[in-house]
Design a protein around this motif. Structure first.
Motif, mmCIF file in Angstrom:
data_model
loop_
_atom_site.group_PDB
_atom_site.id
_atom_site.type_symbol
_atom_site.label_atom_id
_atom_site.label_comp_id
_atom_site.label_asym_id
_atom_site.label_seq_id
_atom_site.Cartn_x
_atom_site.Cartn_y
_atom_site.Cartn_z
ATOM 1 N N TYR A 128 8.673 5.392 4.221
ATOM 2 C CA TYR A 128 8.852 6.042 2.938
ATOM 3 C C TYR A 128 9.408 7.429 3.206
ATOM 4 N N LYS A 184 0.835 -1.215 0.000
ATOM 5 C CA LYS A 184 0.000 0.000 0.000
ATOM 6 C C LYS A 184 0.865 1.259 0.000
ATOM 7 N N VAL A 185 1.927 1.274 0.815
ATOM 8 C CA VAL A 185 2.829 2.435 0.869
ATOM 9 C C VAL A 185 3.505 2.623 -0.488
ATOM 10 N N GLU A 188 2.495 1.551 -3.411
ATOM 11 C CA GLU A 188 1.481 1.936 -4.394
ATOM 12 C C GLU A 188 1.179 3.435 -4.304
ATOM 13 N N GLU A 189 1.079 3.941 -3.090
ATOM 14 C CA GLU A 189 0.738 5.356 -2.882
ATOM 15 C C GLU A 189 1.914 6.297 -3.142
ATOM 16 N N HIS A 190 3.143 5.877 -2.783
ATOM 17 C CA HIS A 190 4.295 6.780 -2.832
ATOM 18 C C HIS A 190 5.357 6.384 -3.853
#
Length: 109
Positions: free
Chosen positions: A103, A74-75, A77-79
């Motif tokens: 991140y 998730k991290v 994917e987002e960043h």
């Protein structure tokens, strides 16, 4: 003075409230209470285990890594990226098995 096991004494006991990211029956991932990175998530087993070197339960280790994989995904994917870190010995401030999913560049130097 920092306790030997912040996670059992503060987080898992409920003395310190945390913002949960993901949780299973045996594992908790939450935003670090004093982040060192712009995104800083800690993943811990809900039972006390000293460190990566002392874990004996393969099923629990698999569950921990399943949570880490989900949260790091998730991290990332987002960043666009993520780091997954753990510490041993004197590098391990709290003597409870844990991983940092982070991140960005360190906030404090």
């Amino acid at each position: 003075m920092m306790s030997e096991d912040f996670y059992c004494e503060q987080v898992l006991s409920g003395k310190t409230e945390v913002e949960k990211v993901y949780e299973t029956e045996n594992v908790l991932a939450y935003y670090h209470t004093k982040p060192f990175y712009p995104v800083h998530i800690v993943t811990i087993p809900k039972k006390h285990i000293d460190s990566l070197l002392t874990i004996q339960e393969d099923n629990l280790l698999l569950e921990i890594f399943t949570v880490i994989k989900y949260v790091a995904g998730k991290v990332s994917e987002e960043h666009g990226a993520a780091r997954v870190l753990t510490n041993l010995g004197n590098y391990q401030d709290s003597k409870h098995l844990h991983w940092h999913i982070v991140y960005g560049e360190p906030l404090k130097k």
